[in-house]
Design an enzyme around this catalytic site. Structure first.
Site, mmCIF file in Angstrom:
data_model
loop_
_atom_site.group_PDB
_atom_site.id
_atom_site.type_symbol
_atom_site.label_atom_id
_atom_site.label_comp_id
_atom_site.label_asym_id
_atom_site.label_seq_id
_atom_site.Cartn_x
_atom_site.Cartn_y
_atom_site.Cartn_z
ATOM 1 N N GLY A 16 0.861 -1.316 0.060
ATOM 2 C CA GLY A 16 0.046 0.004 -0.045
ATOM 3 C C GLY A 16 0.932 1.288 0.006
ATOM 4 N NE ARG A 39 17.860 15.349 -5.798
ATOM 5 C CZ ARG A 39 17.126 16.614 -5.491
ATOM 6 N NH1 ARG A 39 17.250 17.369 -4.367
ATOM 7 N NH2 ARG A 39 16.227 16.994 -6.563
ATOM 8 N NE ARG A 69 -2.478 -4.729 -1.532
ATOM 9 C CZ ARG A 69 -1.894 -4.172 -0.478
ATOM 10 N NH1 ARG A 69 -0.772 -4.773 -0.339
ATOM 11 N NH2 ARG A 69 -2.584 -3.334 -0.022
ATOM 12 C CG ASP A 113 5.724 -6.498 8.394
ATOM 13 O OD1 ASP A 113 4.439 -6.253 7.527
ATOM 14 O OD2 ASP A 113 5.529 -7.022 9.429
ATOM 15 C CB SER A 122 7.526 -4.878 0.648
ATOM 16 O OG SER A 122 7.642 -4.096 1.891
ATOM 17 C CB THR A 176 2.474 1.070 5.962
ATOM 18 O OG1 THR A 176 1.114 0.745 6.408
ATOM 19 C CG2 THR A 176 3.528 0.755 7.353
ATOM 20 C CG ASP A 191 -1.988 0.269 7.970
ATOM 21 O OD1 ASP A 191 -3.031 0.973 7.931
ATOM 22 O OD2 ASP A 191 -1.754 -0.643 6.986
ATOM 23 C CG ASP A 206 0.853 -2.703 10.095
ATOM 24 O OD1 ASP A 206 1.892 -1.924 9.432
ATOM 25 O OD2 ASP A 206 0.092 -3.095 9.509
ATOM 26 N NE ARG A 248 -27.641 14.353 13.834
ATOM 27 C CZ ARG A 248 -27.829 14.796 12.435
ATOM 28 N NH1 ARG A 248 -26.792 15.272 11.866
ATOM 29 N NH2 ARG A 248 -29.122 15.132 12.243
ATOM 30 N NE ARG A 250 -1.803 -3.774 7.130
ATOM 31 C CZ ARG A 250 -1.009 -4.373 6.685
ATOM 32 N NH1 ARG A 250 -1.051 -4.952 5.632
ATOM 33 N NH2 ARG A 250 0.285 -4.365 7.190
ATOM 34 N N GLY A 278 -9.678 14.382 20.704
ATOM 35 C CA GLY A 278 -10.737 14.435 21.730
ATOM 36 C C GLY A 278 -11.673 13.535 21.830
ATOM 37 N NE ARG A 301 -20.017 15.395 32.638
ATOM 38 C CZ ARG A 301 -18.938 14.801 31.979
ATOM 39 N NH1 ARG A 301 -18.631 13.505 32.615
ATOM 40 N NH2 ARG A 301 -18.258 15.227 31.139
ATOM 41 C CD GLU A 318 -8.689 -0.567 8.223
ATOM 42 O OE1 GLU A 318 -9.626 -0.498 7.215
ATOM 43 O OE2 GLU A 318 -7.679 -0.687 7.994
ATOM 44 N NE ARG A 372 -27.552 11.439 11.141
ATOM 45 C CZ ARG A 372 -28.539 11.407 11.872
ATOM 46 N NH1 ARG A 372 -28.561 10.618 12.780
ATOM 47 N NH2 ARG A 372 -29.465 12.088 11.668
ATOM 48 C CD GLN A 402 -8.599 6.807 7.727
ATOM 49 O OE1 GLN A 402 -7.991 6.244 8.529
ATOM 50 N NE2 GLN A 402 -9.579 6.236 6.919
#
Lengths: 319, 319, 319, 319
Positions: free
Chosen positions: D11, D25, D72, D103, D105, D125, D127, D129, D162, D171, D185, D211, D222, D243, D251
């Site tokens: 990705g 460079r 990929r 990782d 790759s 990445t 993520d 991760d 709301r 991931r 926040g 309150r 996710e 909602r 992202q």
């Protein structure tokens, strides 16, 4: 007509690339060949041209500046320079041109039209100082850049209860100051189109402070005077813990706003349609949300009028 | 301990509000009462305090500046000023304080600690010039603001093939210039921590131009000299069609970056935990991604060291 | 007339706060008292009103959302609800109102006018779906938010040579999709005002890919169908390694653009002037860059027309 | 060593271009030739390589995505694919490689090292991760993109009181949710690394509302579940006028933050230095603000650990 040339001239502005893209894509959709002319009239004279493909303008709609580069080239005012340019047009077989820039760059375009090469002008400048158009390509982006800066400065102004004098671009015109001043919630907007009395401004700042306002922000158009000069004048009337900021060239750059991209796309497509219809020596405008065009000769006599209602409105909103 | 006071002192920085929120919420989670002290030490002496509720810090994490306002108050260096401040602490029943600001503001915090009122300092400044912390609250936001400005200036610099000298903040420290210079792809970075030879820079710009580079960007730390002075020196070695921009106070404002909000949240919570543990006269840092603290007295002797590896790396990346 | 009430009703939009500020400050400049009505008609009926001061609207011009909050309140369609609202107006001595919201919220305003309380409507919605105005307050900000998202998605789309279907807001109107589609350089724009053939779109995507285009972007107005449904239909014509994104409520928020702040400021000031002149039951518009107003009854019959020239232009620019 | 190849795999992430620039460079500064390998391992096998010049990486530091494209290519797991890749390396005379990606790759990179072609991995990445690095290239930009979205959603959430459930990427890892949740926040942060009880969350939302809190924001990784599934579970415990928003691929894009550009520049330069020193089969990390490297084999066994202190801190700050 088979081949169209495009150039950007004078100061660069966000949205010029969107206009280049629109001109190129629209022309190709009619089967025309498109040539990019680098560095404005200087590049035309020097023969710095290249054939553009669809991919030449891929993804440039998002970018500030101009992929064709720009340059000032006073020599093009002389017939000698013009004839050299025409040689190049002949050499590349170019029939017509689109020139994106300030009205200064329209003079050369008119000369080429007189020599039999139709040229259409697109108003590309952040200053919004071109007659017969309500908005120029780049203005909306510049105004938003200034407003973002004012918003940032307000944070620190409020934290320290300071007065800030923010000098913005616009050359002789107050448009950027007027729009950014109202949008930025400025306490005072100083523009070339309206007289100002430094004493009254000083008194207003003092009364705002007396009333507990945490910060005062003055937006000053560069066409009036430089921020430092203004600060010196202000100091004669007391200590305001004032700071000045000259926003400078950040106002010329950045990814164009949606408004500038749409304006540039509409104007660019329209320019090609007008060339296709055999028109030349004209400049495109957006007036009352309608695409219009006028003789370049009219523009040279015409005067741009900023929206001074903003000046009046701000007096009641800032106080 | 039952009541904690919070103040911001010295120059404001984005993320101070996030720190105020963290201190207040963390303290309340322990059942402490929280008092906001306005205008730093000046407000403490003047008794400009108010009881904070959870809602007092609602949605401020997104805002630049400081809702507690800030002010410089040299008088607090005198015992007289300190005693007046302590009177107020007694009056409001405040046991301990968190002071958010530059290390200059730690002196007052140390005095209060010596008088029996534990105070913990949080490094809040865009300059990143505080010892014993890798990053200060506000630095990341300021660097990103500078980088966005450089990106915008690059657009116009490239369009006109110009050299730009961009003066950035940082007081005596080169941190903002180093980070923003590398991130902005600057051709030259001039910082107080390294000598520079104007002649070599002029030659480098010329060779970059000769090699066809469209623009050259010099990032200059204010701690070295002013942009105009630099421009004057540069002109001695030729005409570079150079422009200068002094970014100014926009660098102090703006909604804090995620990094600054997280840093402020962690430090703010940690400060309360340390006060709860009876600590005082200490300043919090983030070193090697770990929360740490040191005696304020150590900070006064310590020296901040910018990441000069960035200086070396940039030489190979810009060329 | 001595006292003016302000409310925001229906969906919130960036620039509503700038409009609230303009109404309040303008009214105060005439010596009127100003009351903020919270939660729209629901708050009016409940008597959730408060007197506003100059400072009540300080610095809100930069903020999205509405400081007066908003709510849907169908009960106000009934006379019973209206009478309760009027009781509150009497109780607070309010003579006239400004209602900021979609045209749905104009029905209540008309009822109040019929009961002798002049009400003027301001078009506040991101959807731009209100008759007799070229632009609504919030539209420009929403379009720019969508364009920034498209720009980001293009990065990843190009890196992986993918097709992206981006669902944007607008309820029944295609305005956001049209403006953001052209500004975002979308390959296809799908709006309710124009029929579309999924097969032709699939073929176009395939031909663009065959021609080597790195990414294809489809902007889909929510009024046509949901992104997932569109994806399912598209898949029938082959595998496009397609992804979909539903931008959602980010489109409703954010600091308003300069354009929206100026539009809101002008409309807000104009609304007060019209109330001062004894007008009511009217809605304000910006048509051909001029402030206008129309009877609310006309709006209920009128139909908003998006700028479908954008649809035609995009065909030649995207291909 | 004379020739270095660069590829991006898996990705894409903002800052990959800054890393490509740094590798190219730095390598050129040592006199090495540099080859760009398009589309990761797929392009390597297909021989889609090109010689890079200094100008090939000009101005890309500001751009999201990857100019080398990514893809990929599971086939590279087979020796057959590897040998084809090595043929190409021989053909172009490439001695060593830098692979920028997740990782996953790194496996291919290790194979190439085993075949005598040193390869160094850079963690690219959003993520975050990857083991043995505190931060990956792209993470800081993604977090800031999410925080800007949360800030926008908060505007509308507050205006309508709301609850918003915002699903963010990552991931299997909760890093983006943790950082963006604290910085945004959020009232609740749901990550794979911590169990959660939907009932307790429902009760918390209700108590916050009771309150008087105007909005509640839940940031959902996710890796836990999809927003819709979460909404369905939440509804079992009452109506929250909730909602959901799935931020999606925005992202992955956008101009990299200063932090990501600096991280990529440092890691890119370091990778070349390690190849120059004859190292291979290693991956670079930034641990405790220090550049480090580890055997790729260790990474395959290692486990990434997010900063779960953020999870604990947020409990006291959000309440």
């Amino acid at each position: 007509m088979k081949k169209i040339g495009i150039m950007t001239s004078g100061g660069d502005a966000p949205g010029m690339n969107a206009a280049i893209r629109a001109v190129a894509r629209r022309a190709m959709s009619y089967g025309f060949e498109v040539y990019g002319i680098k560095y404005g009239y200087a590049g035309l004279v020097a023969g710095d041209l290249f054939k553009m493909e669809r991919s030449s303008v891929g993804d440039i709609i998002t970018r500030g500046g101009t992929i064709l580069y720009s340059a000032r080239y006073p020599e093009f005012a002389n017939e000698e320079g013009q004839l050299k340019g025409i040689e190049q047009l002949k050499k590349f077989g170019i029939d017509a041109l689109v020139v994106i820039g300030g009205d200064g760059s329209y003079h050369g375009a008119l000369r080429l039209t007189e020599h039999g090469y139709n040229a259409v002008g697109l108003p590309g400048t952040i200053d919004n100082d071109i007659p017969y158009t309500d908005f120029t390509i780049g203005f909306d982006t510049a105004v938003n850049t200034v407003v973002e800066s004012i918003d940032k400065i307000r944070d620190t102004a409020a934290s320290h209860e300071r007065t800030f004098v923010i000098e913005v671009m616009g050359r002789g015109a107050g448009d950027i100051a007027l729009w950014a001043g109202v949008a930025g919630g400025a306490d005072e907007i100083i523009v070339p189109e309206r007289p100002f009395e430094i004493k009254r401004i000083a008194q207003n700042i003092q009364s705002l402070r007396a009333r507990g306002k945490k910060h005062t922000i003055v937006v000053l158009a560069e066409g009036v005077m430089h921020a430092q000069e203004f600060m010196d004048q202000l100091k004669q009337y007391g200590d305001f813990d004032a700071r000045s900021t000259v926003l400078g060239h950040v106002q010329r750059g950045g990814s164009p706003t949606a408004r500038d991209r749409v304006l540039a796309s509409k104007m660019g497509a329209y320019a090609v349609d007008l060339l296709k219809a055999g028109k030349g020596g004209i400049a495109i405008g957006m007036e009352k949300n309608q695409l219009t065009y006028h003789q370049m000769t009219d523009l040279f006599e015409g005067r741009h009028r900023p929206d001074l209602d903003l000046y009046e409105i701000n007096k009641t909103l800032a106080k």
